[in-house]
Write a protein that holds these residues in place. Structure first.
Motif, PDB file in Angstrom:
ATOM      1  N   ALA A  28      76.528  83.126  66.620  1.00  0.00           N
ATOM      2  CA  ALA A  28      75.136  83.513  67.823  1.00  0.00           C
ATOM      3  C   ALA A  28      74.159  83.987  66.966  1.00  0.00           C
ATOM      4  N   TRP A  29      74.443  85.212  66.369  1.00  0.00           N
ATOM      5  CA  TRP A  29      73.444  85.434  65.526  1.00  0.00           C
ATOM      6  C   TRP A  29      72.329  84.828  64.461  1.00  0.00           C
ATOM      7  N   TYR A  30      73.087  84.488  64.152  1.00  0.00           N
ATOM      8  CA  TYR A  30      72.339  84.107  62.432  1.00  0.00           C
ATOM      9  C   TYR A  30      72.679  82.461  62.246  1.00  0.00           C
ATOM     10  N   GLY A  31      73.526  81.841  62.762  1.00  0.00           N
ATOM     11  CA  GLY A  31      73.873  80.106  62.649  1.00  0.00           C
ATOM     12  C   GLY A  31      72.808  79.684  62.975  1.00  0.00           C
ATOM     13  N   HIS A  32      72.010  80.046  64.019  1.00  0.00           N
ATOM     14  CA  HIS A  32      70.370  79.253  64.202  1.00  0.00           C
ATOM     15  C   HIS A  32      69.360  79.159  62.494  1.00  0.00           C
ATOM     16  N   LEU A  33      69.753  80.400  61.884  1.00  0.00           N
ATOM     17  CA  LEU A  33      68.614  80.001  60.456  1.00  0.00           C
ATOM     18  C   LEU A  33      68.447  78.992  59.561  1.00  0.00           C
ATOM     19  N   LYS A  34      69.954  78.058  60.281  1.00  0.00           N
ATOM     20  CA  LYS A  34      69.676  76.677  59.348  1.00  0.00           C
ATOM     21  C   LYS A  34      69.072  75.693  60.373  1.00  0.00           C
TER      22      LYS A  34
END
Length: 121
Positions: A28-34
């Motif tokens: 939730a916190w870091y997956g979107h960084l890709k």
């Protein structure tokens, strides 16, 4: 814990749920960084959706574990799990390397966990 088909020790259930919840929260916190091209509102909504599953595991973990562990111990367990899950996530999913400085910082946090759990007379 009547919903469990077998009786497991409280620490096993608590830590297992905390690990599972932390996997969801890390995504939730870091997956979107890709997905930097995705609109911010989209990744915020997706993160909230993923975080819902984190809460469905985190809240029971804390409720089950409290009493066996103090609140400070539960938080410390969570933080250690967070570091382990994040380190694995960072290396495998984000393809970022961790250096010696990260290892030292994580070790110092581990030392802090020692002080939380050590029974002082």
């Amino acid at each position: 814990m009547a919903w469990l088909p077998i009786t497991l020790p409280v620490p096993v259930v608590t830590i297992g749920l905390l690990v599972a919840s932390n996997v969801f929260m890390t995504f939730a916190w870091y997956g979107h960084l890709k997905f930097k091209a995705a609109p911010l509102v989209t990744v915020i909504l997706a993160s909230w959706g993923i975080a819902l599953f984190e809460y469905l595991l985190q809240v029971p973990a804390n409720r089950i574990g409290h009493g066996h562990f103090s609140a400070a111990e539960l938080k410390t367990i969570q933080e250690v799990i967070t570091l382990v899950v994040f380190a694995a996530f960072s290396v495998t999913y984000l393809k970022e390397s961790l250096g010696w400085n990260h290892a030292v910082g994580f070790a110092l946090i581990g030392l802090g966990a020692f002080f939380i759990f050590h029974r002082w007379n």
